[in-house]
Design an enzyme around this catalytic site. Structure first.
Site, PDB file in Angstrom:
ATOM      1  N   GLY A 538       0.840  -1.196   0.000  1.00  0.00           N
ATOM      2  CA  GLY A 538       0.000   0.000   0.000  1.00  0.00           C
ATOM      3  C   GLY A 538       0.867   1.235   0.000  1.00  0.00           C
ATOM      4  O   GLY A 538       2.072   1.183   0.223  1.00  0.00           O
ATOM      5  N   ASP A 655      -5.375  10.754  11.402  1.00  0.00           N
ATOM      6  CA  ASP A 655      -5.706  10.283  10.063  1.00  0.00           C
ATOM      7  C   ASP A 655      -6.462   8.958  10.132  1.00  0.00           C
ATOM      8  O   ASP A 655      -6.079   7.970   9.520  1.00  0.00           O
ATOM      9  CB  ASP A 655      -4.434  10.149   9.222  1.00  0.00           C
ATOM     10  CG  ASP A 655      -4.758  10.089   7.719  1.00  0.00           C
ATOM     11  OD1 ASP A 655      -5.908  10.380   7.343  1.00  0.00           O
ATOM     12  OD2 ASP A 655      -3.853   9.748   6.934  1.00  0.00           O
TER      13      ASP A 655
END
Ligand SMILES: *[C@@H]1O[C@H](CO)[C@@H](O)[C@H](O)[C@H]1NC(C)=O
Ligand SMILES: *[C@@H]1O[C@H](CO)[C@@H](O)[C@H](O)[C@H]1NC(C)=O
Ligand SMILES: *[C@@H]1O[C@H](CO)[C@@H](O)[C@H](O)[C@H]1NC(C)=O
Ligand SMILES: *[C@@H]1O[C@H](CO)[C@@H](O)[C@H](O)[C@H]1NC(C)=O
Ligand SMILES: *[C@@H]1O[C@H](CO)[C@@H](O)[C@H](O)[C@H]1NC(C)=O
Ligand SMILES: *[C@@H]1O[C@H](CO)[C@@H](O)[C@H](O)[C@H]1NC(C)=O
Ligand SMILES: *[C@@H]1O[C@H](CO)[C@@H](O)[C@H](O)[C@H]1NC(C)=O
Ligand SMILES: *[C@@H]1O[C@H](CO)[C@@H](O)[C@H](O)[C@H]1NC(C)=O
Length: 824
Positions: A538, A655
């Site tokens: 990722g 986040d």
């Protein structure tokens, strides 16, 4: 016309009949010699004239065919026993009998006629007249010259009532547990100058030192008007309870009970409860039962007061005067049905994992679970001062008898030096108090993935011992000169062994950063492990993540995050933050296992997560089940609660989004990337860098000039929770009126059409109650006003059903210029 005379006759007549009725009732209620009751469900009890109290047999709810000879409140629903007979062995069988005999004794017999108990006599000689249950709750045996031969008030169990007194020789003894009538471990008694509370030794009945003192005096009086007073030596009655309250005995019943957890409570209960009443506490002492046992021990250094109400290895926290006993990390209740019985260690490393020299075998199988504001002030076997957190952990980790280390943070201590107390099993007098404990308990527990078998127990030390024994044997049987040489030889051997051991220890830690307890890797190691950074897992805000595999001696698969931007001259900060992250362990957080910090390379090594990110799981082709989603939501909430409130340094994630939630092989949600926000921003620019986070999930305060707090994570969590519920992204432009999920959810919710949100999700629609609850939690979390958002702890409790979720207000203020979602 009817003459007034008629009326006066009539009223006389009525009065007479009332008197007659009263008389017969009273006559019925007083007990004559020879009267008896037997223990079964049908027999009547002997009631007091007003019917407030009754004397007789009460069945024991938890035990079939067992009865108690007792006095209880006869008019109230809640079963409340104020006295019972034969304290040593109060339970009797069905068909036991109680009889008032002609010598003035109450005699309790079992069904076979064997005598179990008989009342004593307060006075000798006088002839018995009758017995009576009085309206005060006192059961008396009266003599012919109207003194009392016996009174239940003179033999209290754990309760006293208004108009009852405790004299010098009297005492109250608590029951063992809430539902039992066995003798417990707390006493209220007179100790030669004052009335005190003390714990007793369960095996001898001997008292420990008093843990509470009500004041000097020789008589404790519970007045008819509901006050508890102590008569001191000069005869003055000194008020004890209640404080700042005026009892109203005409409206309420009062009783004072020494409860099984060691607190003396003054209770009240409405006499005419409309719609059912219950006993409420008007006053109680001691104020903090957990602290009582500890305070004493701090000053004396010894357990002179007993173990306290929670038993061994448990943590005591008073909730409205009553102790709440919980088991610390790595422990569970000895008896699941009784929180007061103490806790047992889930995995006992002592003595199973001990080398003969007292060091731990396989110490890397253990980790520390911190619990702030908790302490076991008693019974440390080792104190290190000054000590840093690292030294404290290191010492406890390597010491196999250490079960918990208590750390006083240097910054919190007066002299600026930290202190570390090491404790061994069993732990006693544990307590938790946010206000007054400034220490953190670090529990040494087996890592969840660690084997309970210690790695091959090294026979090295045994061999050493054998060598020594052998040498000593030789030594003792030989001459002095030989001894001299032998001694020199032995010294040499020890020196070499010591060197060897030191070497081994060094070897074991050579690739482990002692300061962070993390493995550190060279860039080459990781290049090798990831096969040249081949397989990308990722790409995130901070860098790219690669899949890797370590040589088997380390473990197996890993995820390596290559950070591509970090603050310049951030060397020190990198270490500090990595340390913070490395010490953050929770079931719902992805674990950092190592790092690389070499030249310009900064890499973080994490455990590998089998099932990828929540994002692909949630928005993928197959919809995950409702139950799985509920569990994931609850897991994330717990992880965030930990970051916000429970780890040693508060971490704001900044986040939170589905891409940053990873799922392990059993679909346990784990938060990743925590701690990085701070790492990658230079402190000076932190406030100016503007928005951090990801569009759609950022809280509105990022756009305003107000401080950013943990509530930004709550906001992002709220958005994500709604996504988890609805299985759709927070912004989907093509969905027109439903494009922005938060708006759409609130609209459907306020219109009472929540099913629209999960139209094609049958499982969710069949669980409307839960669905609505979760939506409400989500709406609370996305409140524009940070103050209105609940803390993650509250959110966790709401999700787990521990508390009710109130109806949320509209999350957006109408005049708001830009909410986070609308700016997208
Ligand atoms: C019942 O007993 C009480 C207490 O001894 C006494 O005061 C009362 O007079 C008695 N009543 C009768 C009818 O004997
Ligand atoms: C009643 O009898 C007892 C015992 O004989 C005696 O001690 C007491 O003084 C008597 N009480 C009265 C009021 O006569
Ligand atoms: C109780 O009496 C003792 C001496 O008998 C005295 O030392 C103590 O201060 C008294 N306590 C209180 C609370 O008056
Ligand atoms: C009795 O004792 C109380 C408190 O101990 C004190 O306030 C009071 O003055 C004393 N009274 C007499 C008459 O000594
Ligand atoms: C604890 O002990 C200290 C010193 O003995 C005492 O001053 C303090 O009042 C005690 N606190 C409680 C709650 O008992
Ligand atoms: C007791 O403590 C536990 C753990 O902190 C908590 O979950 C529970 O709600 C507490 N019980 C009460 C009655 O407050
Ligand atoms: C704190 O520790 C330092 C270093 O060991 C020592 O020199 C100092 O005296 C300690 N301070 C106090 C107040 O004990
Ligand atoms: C260690 O000792 C045990 C018994 O004392 C023995 O069974 C085991 O094989 C030994 N292990 C090694 C590696 O020598």
């Amino acid at each position: 016309m009817v003459s007034p005379l008629f009326y006066s006759h009539l009223s006389l007549l009525i009065l007479a009949s009332i008197l007659w009725i009263l008389a017969t009732v009273e006559a019925q209620r007083n007990v004559s010699v020879g009267d008896s009751l037997s223990a079964n469900d049908k027999t009547m009890a002997w009631q007091s004239p007003s019917g407030d109290f009754a004397f007789g047999f009460q069945s024991i709810p938890t035990k079939q065919d067992r009865f108690l000879l007792a006095i209880w409140y006869a008019k109230i629903q809640e079963r409340t026993i104020v006295w019972y007979a034969n304290r040593d062995n109060p339970e009797t069988d069905r068909d036991s009998t109680i009889e008032l005999d002609n010598s003035g004794h109450l005699v309790l017999k079992d069904p076979k006629g064997k005598e179990l108990w008989r009342s004593q006599r307060l006075t000798d000689g006088s002839q018995v007249s009758h017995a009576a249950m009085l309206d005060t709750g006192n059961f008396v045996i009266a003599s012919k010259n109207s003194t009392n031969i016996w009174e239940s008030f003179k033999y209290p169990t754990d309760t006293i009532l208004p108009s009852q007194e405790l004299d010098m020789g009297d005492h109250l003894l608590s029951t063992l547990v809430e539902t039992s009538y066995s003798k417990g471990k707390y006493q209220l008694r007179f100790n030669s100058e004052s009335f005190i509370l003390n714990q007793i030794d369960m095996f001898t009945g001997k008292p420990y030192e008093a843990y509470f003192n009500f004041g000097n005096g020789s008589r404790l009086v519970f007045t008819e008007s509901g006050y508890i007073r102590i008569q001191n030596l000069n005869g003055t009655l000194v008020e004890v309870a209640p404080i700042n309250a005026v009892p109203k005995p005409d409206l309420y019943y009062y009783r004072a009970t020494l409860d099984f957890y060691g607190v003396f409570n003054l209770y009240y209960y409405p006499r005419n409860p409309s719609g059912g009443g219950s006993w409420s506490v008007l006053w109680f002492r001691p104020m903090n039962i957990c602290r009582r046992f500890i305070n004493s021990t701090i000053t004396s250094g010894r357990a002179t007061f007993g173990t306290g109400p929670c038993g061994y290895n448990s943590i005591c926290e008073p909730i409205q005067g009553r102790p709440n006993c919980t088991c610390p990390p790595g422990f569970s209740f000895l008896d699941d049905n009784n929180q007061y019985a103490g806790c047992k260690q889930d995995y006992a490393s002592y003595p199973a994992d001990c080398n003969p020299d007292g060091s731990t075998i396989g110490e890397d199988r253990f980790e520390f679970k911190p619990m702030s504001f908790a302490d076991f002030p008693l019974g440390d076997y080792g104190v290190i001062k000054p000590a840093t957190e690292l030294e404290c952990k290191q010492s406890c980790l390597l010491d196999c008898s250490c079960a918990v280390a208590i750390l006083q943070d240097p910054t919190l201590s007066k002299d600026g030096n930290g202190t570390c107390w090491k404790k061994k099993i069993p732990l006693s007098n544990g307590w938790f108090d946010r206000e007054s404990v400034d220490r953190t308990a670090l529990f040494k527990v087996l890592k969840s993935d660690a084997s309970t078998k210690s790695p091959t127990k090294s026979n090295r030390s045994d061999e050493n011992q054998n060598e020594v024994v052998l040498i000593l044997a030789v030594l003792l049987g030989t001459s002095a000169i030989f001894n001299f040489f032998s001694l020199a030889a032995i010294s040499m051997i020890f020196f070499c062994l010591f060197r060897r051991r030191l070497g081994e220890l060094k070897g074991a830690h050579s690739r482990r950063d002692l300061e962070t307890n993390l493995q550190f890797f060279t860039y080459k190691d990781l290049e090798h492990a990831t096969n040249g950074f081949k397989e990308e897992l990722g790409r995130g805000a901070f860098g790219t993540v690669y899949k890797g595999e370590l040589p088997s001696s380390y473990g197996d698969r890993i995820a390596v995050k290559k950070l591509d931007k970090f603050a310049q001259d951030g060397e020190r900060e990198f270490k500090t933050e990595v340390k913070v992250i490395g010490q953050t362990h929770h079931k719902n957080l992805v674990r950092l296992t190592g790092y690389c910090d070499e030249a310009e390379h900064r890499l973080l090594v994490y455990e590998f997560m089998e099932n990828g990110s929540l994002s692909s799981f949630l928005f993928g082709i197959l919809r995950p089940s409702w139950q799985q989603r509920l569990q994931i939501a609850s897991g994330i909430a717990k992880g965030l609660t930990y970051l916000h409130e429970e780890c040693s340094k508060q971490i704001i994630h900044c986040d939170i989004k589905p891409q940053n939630i990873l799922l392990d092989e059993s679909l346990t949600a784990k938060i990743s990337d925590f701690g990085l926000a701070k790492l990658l921003m230079n402190d000076k620019t932190r406030t100016k860098t503007g928005i951090r986070g990801t569009k759609g999930y950022v809280a509105p305060e990022w756009f305003r000039n107000i401080p950013v707090t943990v509530k930004v994570d709550v906001y992002s969590f709220g958005v994500m929770l709604l996504e988890i519920i609805c299985c759709r992204r927070c912004v989907e432009v093509e969905m027109e009126e439903a494009a922005i999920l938060t708006d759409w959810v609130f609209q459907c919710y306020s219109e009472g059409m929540i099913e629209k949100l999960v139209e094609d999700d049958e499982e969710a629609r069949n669980d409307v109650g839960k669905l609505e609850k979760l939506l409400k939690v989500g709406i609370w979390c996305v409140q524009e006003e940070p103050m209105l958002r609940p803390s993650m702890r509250i959110v966790t409790m709401m999700l787990d059903g521990a508390i009710q979720v109130p109806d949320p207000p509209c999350p957006f203020s109408l005049n708001s210029i830009s909410t986070s979602t609308k700016t997208d």
